[in-house]
Design a protein around this motif. Structure first.
Motif, short mmCIF file in Angstrom:
data_model
loop_
_atom_site.label_atom_id
_atom_site.label_comp_id
_atom_site.label_asym_id
_atom_site.label_seq_id
_atom_site.Cartn_x
_atom_site.Cartn_y
_atom_site.Cartn_z
N LEU A 1 97.16 71.69 37.92
CA LEU A 1 96.43 71.03 37.16
C LEU A 1 96.52 71.54 35.70
O LEU A 1 96.56 70.49 34.81
CB LEU A 1 94.95 71.11 37.61
N ILE A 4 99.55 70.01 33.89
CA ILE A 4 99.57 68.66 33.69
C ILE A 4 98.58 68.45 32.38
O ILE A 4 98.82 67.53 31.62
CB ILE A 4 99.03 68.02 34.90
N ILE A 26 92.19 64.83 35.61
CA ILE A 26 93.45 64.87 36.43
C ILE A 26 93.07 64.95 37.83
O ILE A 26 93.83 64.21 38.78
CB ILE A 26 94.22 66.14 35.98
N PHE A 27 92.41 65.44 38.37
CA PHE A 27 92.04 65.57 39.89
C PHE A 27 91.63 64.27 40.25
O PHE A 27 92.14 63.75 41.27
CB PHE A 27 90.85 66.61 39.93
N LEU A 30 94.88 62.32 40.64
CA LEU A 30 95.52 62.74 41.74
C LEU A 30 95.05 62.11 43.06
O LEU A 30 95.91 61.73 43.89
CB LEU A 30 95.88 64.30 41.79
N LEU A 33 95.57 58.30 43.63
CA LEU A 33 97.07 58.11 43.93
C LEU A 33 97.23 58.60 45.44
O LEU A 33 97.86 57.73 46.10
CB LEU A 33 98.04 58.75 43.00
N ARG A 34 96.60 59.66 45.79
CA ARG A 34 96.76 60.16 47.13
C ARG A 34 96.19 59.10 47.98
O ARG A 34 96.66 59.04 49.17
CB ARG A 34 96.26 61.53 47.38
#
Length: 103
Positions: A1, A4, A26-27, A30, A33-34
């Motif tokens: 992280l 990024i 950021i987490f 992610l 998107l996951r």
């Protein structure tokens, strides 16, 4: 992280409210998107569907290249008020046991 975050800070990429991105931002991206991604991207309209191992809908991309968009279609009759569901995994590619292990 952290890598990024460093890249985003180098490029001066900010949150929509103008503040600097934090690790939680950021987490969250992610995870979005996951868990809201379907093969080639994240689709906000598809993200409202819940996962079900035996879903009543399926996502597919029509073969007509003039309409390069995916569609959701029901796979059986759906009662009024019943939730529309999708499998987050491609059921043609994995067994029931593999899906359970993956989830």
């Amino acid at each position: 992280l952290q890598q990024i975050l460093d890249l985003y800070r180098q490029k001066n990429i900010l949150r929509s409210d103008g503040r600097q991105l934090m690790e939680d931002d950021i987490f969250r991206m992610l995870l979005t998107l996951r868990y809201n991604g379907f093969g080639s991207g994240a689709y906000l309209n598809f993200a409202i569907f819940n996962h079900e191992e035996n879903p009543n809908c399926i996502k597919f991309a029509p073969e007509d290249q003039a309409r390069p968009m995916s569609e959701i279609r029901t796979t059986r009759a759906v009662k009024k008020g019943e939730a529309l569901t999708l499998s987050y995994l491609d059921p043609r590619e994995v067994s029931h046991a593999t899906r359970r292990q993956h989830l």
